[in-house]
Design a protein around this motif. Structure first.
Motif, PDB file in Angstrom:
ATOM      1  N   LEU A  13     -42.340 -44.342  -7.778  1.00 34.70           N
ATOM      2  CA  LEU A  13     -41.342 -44.354  -8.842  1.00 34.70           C
ATOM      3  C   LEU A  13     -41.885 -45.015 -10.106  1.00 34.70           C
ATOM      4  CD1 LEU A  13     -38.140 -45.263  -6.795  1.00 34.70           C
ATOM      5  CD2 LEU A  13     -38.652 -43.085  -7.904  1.00 34.70           C
ATOM      6  N   ARG A  14     -42.648 -46.070  -9.935  1.00 38.51           N
ATOM      7  CA  ARG A  14     -43.231 -46.733 -11.097  1.00 38.51           C
ATOM      8  C   ARG A  14     -44.194 -45.793 -11.834  1.00 38.51           C
ATOM      9  NH1 ARG A  14     -43.714 -51.876 -12.940  1.00 38.51           N
ATOM     10  NH2 ARG A  14     -45.573 -52.392 -14.134  1.00 38.51           N
ATOM     11  N   LYS A  15     -44.972 -45.034 -11.083  1.00 40.22           N
ATOM     12  CA  LYS A  15     -45.882 -44.073 -11.701  1.00 40.22           C
ATOM     13  C   LYS A  15     -45.115 -42.992 -12.443  1.00 40.22           C
ATOM     14  CE  LYS A  15     -49.751 -40.996 -10.614  1.00 40.22           C
ATOM     15  NZ  LYS A  15     -50.632 -40.476  -9.527  1.00 40.22           N
ATOM     16  N   SER A  16     -44.030 -42.502 -11.858  1.00 40.08           N
ATOM     17  CA  SER A  16     -43.211 -41.484 -12.522  1.00 40.08           C
ATOM     18  C   SER A  16     -42.572 -42.028 -13.791  1.00 40.08           C
ATOM     19  CB  SER A  16     -42.133 -40.978 -11.559  1.00 40.08           C
ATOM     20  OG  SER A  16     -42.707 -40.328 -10.447  1.00 40.08           O
ATOM     21  N   LEU A  17     -42.138 -43.281 -13.760  1.00 40.30           N
ATOM     22  CA  LEU A  17     -41.519 -43.882 -14.942  1.00 40.30           C
ATOM     23  C   LEU A  17     -42.543 -44.085 -16.056  1.00 40.30           C
ATOM     24  CD1 LEU A  17     -39.134 -46.457 -13.240  1.00 40.30           C
ATOM     25  CD2 LEU A  17     -38.449 -44.538 -14.683  1.00 40.30           C
ATOM     26  N   VAL A  18     -43.766 -44.426 -15.689  1.00 40.65           N
ATOM     27  CA  VAL A  18     -44.816 -44.562 -16.705  1.00 40.65           C
ATOM     28  C   VAL A  18     -45.077 -43.211 -17.373  1.00 40.65           C
ATOM     29  CG1 VAL A  18     -47.265 -45.022 -17.050  1.00 40.65           C
ATOM     30  CG2 VAL A  18     -45.902 -46.575 -15.654  1.00 40.65           C
ATOM     31  N   THR A  19     -45.151 -42.154 -16.561  1.00 37.85           N
ATOM     32  CA  THR A  19     -45.348 -40.812 -17.116  1.00 37.85           C
ATOM     33  C   THR A  19     -44.177 -40.404 -17.993  1.00 37.85           C
ATOM     34  OG1 THR A  19     -46.622 -40.186 -15.151  1.00 37.85           O
ATOM     35  CG2 THR A  19     -45.776 -38.408 -16.530  1.00 37.85           C
ATOM     36  N   LEU A  20     -42.958 -40.695 -17.539  1.00 41.50           N
ATOM     37  CA  LEU A  20     -41.774 -40.340 -18.325  1.00 41.50           C
ATOM     38  C   LEU A  20     -41.742 -41.100 -19.642  1.00 41.50           C
ATOM     39  CD1 LEU A  20     -39.121 -38.762 -18.440  1.00 41.50           C
ATOM     40  CD2 LEU A  20     -38.012 -40.679 -17.277  1.00 41.50           C
ATOM     41  N   ARG A  21     -42.131 -42.350 -19.605  1.00 43.13           N
ATOM     42  CA  ARG A  21     -42.138 -43.143 -20.839  1.00 43.13           C
ATOM     43  C   ARG A  21     -43.108 -42.564 -21.865  1.00 43.13           C
ATOM     44  NH1 ARG A  21     -44.878 -47.493 -23.102  1.00 43.13           N
ATOM     45  NH2 ARG A  21     -43.537 -48.964 -24.255  1.00 43.13           N
ATOM     46  N   ARG A  22     -44.236 -42.061 -21.400  1.00 44.56           N
ATOM     47  CA  ARG A  22     -45.232 -41.493 -22.312  1.00 44.56           C
ATOM     48  C   ARG A  22     -44.721 -40.261 -23.042  1.00 44.56           C
ATOM     49  NH1 ARG A  22     -50.541 -41.759 -18.303  1.00 44.56           N
ATOM     50  NH2 ARG A  22     -50.848 -44.040 -18.402  1.00 44.56           N
ATOM     51  N   VAL A  23     -43.829 -39.497 -22.393  1.00 47.77           N
ATOM     52  CA  VAL A  23     -43.339 -38.279 -23.040  1.00 47.77           C
ATOM     53  C   VAL A  23     -42.024 -38.493 -23.763  1.00 47.77           C
ATOM     54  CG1 VAL A  23     -44.524 -36.859 -21.334  1.00 47.77           C
ATOM     55  CG2 VAL A  23     -42.142 -37.441 -20.966  1.00 47.77           C
ATOM     56  N   VAL A  24     -41.282 -39.541 -23.391  1.00 48.78           N
ATOM     57  CA  VAL A  24     -39.975 -39.786 -24.015  1.00 48.78           C
ATOM     58  C   VAL A  24     -40.103 -40.631 -25.274  1.00 48.78           C
ATOM     59  CG1 VAL A  24     -37.744 -40.931 -23.701  1.00 48.78           C
ATOM     60  CG2 VAL A  24     -38.676 -39.508 -21.884  1.00 48.78           C
ATOM     61  N   LEU A  25     -40.894 -41.682 -25.214  1.00 48.56           N
ATOM     62  CA  LEU A  25     -40.964 -42.626 -26.323  1.00 48.56           C
ATOM     63  C   LEU A  25     -41.379 -41.972 -27.643  1.00 48.56           C
ATOM     64  CD1 LEU A  25     -40.531 -45.614 -26.948  1.00 48.56           C
ATOM     65  CD2 LEU A  25     -42.945 -46.015 -26.434  1.00 48.56           C
ATOM     66  N   PRO A  26     -42.407 -41.103 -27.688  1.00 51.72           N
ATOM     67  CA  PRO A  26     -42.787 -40.510 -28.980  1.00 51.72           C
ATOM     68  C   PRO A  26     -41.774 -39.524 -29.538  1.00 51.72           C
ATOM     69  CG  PRO A  26     -44.598 -40.395 -27.393  1.00 51.72           C
ATOM     70  CD  PRO A  26     -43.368 -40.747 -26.636  1.00 51.72           C
ATOM     71  N   MET A  27     -40.795 -39.096 -28.726  1.00 50.71           N
ATOM     72  CA  MET A  27     -39.830 -38.121 -29.212  1.00 50.71           C
ATOM     73  C   MET A  27     -38.946 -38.690 -30.310  1.00 50.71           C
ATOM     74  SD  MET A  27     -40.407 -35.273 -27.803  1.00 50.71           S
ATOM     75  CE  MET A  27     -38.917 -34.423 -28.316  1.00 50.71           C
ATOM     76  N   ARG A  28     -38.836 -39.996 -30.389  1.00 53.85           N
ATOM     77  CA  ARG A  28     -38.071 -40.588 -31.491  1.00 53.85           C
ATOM     78  C   ARG A  28     -38.693 -40.237 -32.830  1.00 53.85           C
ATOM     79  NH1 ARG A  28     -37.584 -46.836 -29.869  1.00 53.85           N
ATOM     80  NH2 ARG A  28     -39.844 -46.522 -29.791  1.00 53.85           N
ATOM     81  N   GLU A  29     -40.035 -40.332 -32.900  1.00 54.23           N
ATOM     82  CA  GLU A  29     -40.723 -39.999 -34.141  1.00 54.23           C
ATOM     83  C   GLU A  29     -40.619 -38.507 -34.445  1.00 54.23           C
ATOM     84  OE1 GLU A  29     -44.701 -41.304 -33.699  1.00 54.23           O
ATOM     85  OE2 GLU A  29     -44.174 -43.388 -33.227  1.00 54.23           O
TER      86      GLU A  29
END
Length: 323
Positions: free
Chosen positions: A187-203
């Motif tokens: 789950l931690r690995k999946s959350l790290v991957t999700l964070r990488r694709v979600v966080l830049p979407m704000r910009e």
């Protein structure tokens, strides 16, 4: 195969026209189009880039996988890359589908490496709000990003449910520590991957809403603001879940430490109780004369001492919750 859609005056005119025909019709000022290319070759994309005036660096980024979610501005168009995600319920791993898009004044060109991105869902999303088609290419871009962000939301919601189940496993009466550790790391690995694709979407979303790009008109502003709010919520939710997984891991280690201390306390208590008969029987087993040696009363005295002292220690340890 390429999929296309052609709009004229805010209404859908035709679908699945050849790419060259769509590019030719784009020369009219009253049309907009969507062109989708799945696994195009370099020559195919270069031909379309020449027809639409796409920058060579943007074309290069579209052909290379594993680009970071981003938005770049060029003279004649914008280039964005994003990832739709899906959580595998069986393994708990995150699957992602990379998507690149060229946003021109009258066209949206999407480029996919494979068919993992659900294009049919995107088309249905556009068909659900045909009244916004008069807003131009911004309408197409909003539908595209809405599908992407919705996939982020579904993934983070599914991860939240997996984490709740993990919490129940941690506090079970007989937890499988190895299974809990494996699930937590996955789950931690999946959350790290999700964070990488979600966080830049704000910009990405914030950049598309800039007025100097003239992509979002007054009718689309509330929809893009709602989209931006969803991006923020997905980002915050992802960050909070990462903290929860870390807390679960720390809690599991604390529980293991407490359980080990309890076991050691009980083992020590029983060892103290067992030491009493060992000492007494060892004393009466000496090969030298002692009081009661060879007499029946010596046996009964030693037996009574074992029972009384061992029973006394057991009661004392039990009252202090050492056993």
């Amino acid at each position: 195969m390429a999929r296309t859609r052609l709009y004229r005056h805010g209404a859908l005119e035709s679908e699945d026209l050849p790419v060259r025909e769509v590019a030719r019709r784009l020369r009219d000022g009253d049309v907009m189009a969507w062109i989708d290319l799945c696994g195009p070759s370099q020559d195919e994309l270069a031909e379309l880039a020449e027809e639409l005036g796409l920058h060579e660096l943007a074309v290069e980024d579209a052909l290379h996988a594993h680009e970071r979610p981003k938005l770049h501005q060029y003279d004649t168009h914008c280039f964005l890359s994003a990832y739709a995600v899906r959580l595998d319920e069986r393994t708990g791993r995150l699957r992602h589908a990379e998507l690149s898009a060229f946003v021109t004044r009258h066209a949206l060109v999407t480029v996919r490496e494979d068919d993992r991105f659900d294009v049919d869902l995107l088309v249905r999303r556009w068909d659900e709000s045909p009244e916004l088609a008069g807003s131009g290419v911004g309408y197409l871009v909003h539908g595209l990003l809405d599908c992407v962000v919705d996939s982020h939301f579904e993934a983070v919601q599914a991860l939240d449910e997996h984490i709740e189940h993990l919490e129940d496993l941690v506090f079970a009466d007989r937890p499988d520590d190895v299974d809990v550790q494996r699930r937590a790391l996955s789950l931690r690995k999946s959350l790290v991957t999700l964070r990488r694709v979600v966080l830049p979407m704000r910009e990405v979303v914030n950049g598309l809403m800039r007025r100097d790009r003239e992509l979002v008109d007054a009718a689309l502003v509330p929809y893009f603001q709602d989209l931006y709010d969803h991006v923020l919520r997905a980002t915050e939710w992802t960050e909070s879940l990462r903290e929860v997984v870390a807390t679960i891991r720390e809690t599991q280690l604390d529980i293991q430490g407490n359980r080990l201390n309890l076991i050691m306390k009980k083992v020590t208590g029983w060892a103290a109780i067992i030491a009493v008969p060992t000492a007494i029987t060892g004393f009466y087993g000496q090969n030298v004369p002692y009081p009661g040696s060879g007499e029946p009363w010596g046996f009964w005295v030693s037996t009574a001492a074992v029972l009384l002292l061992s029973g006394g220690l057991y009661v004392t340890f039990k009252q202090r919750d050492w056993l």
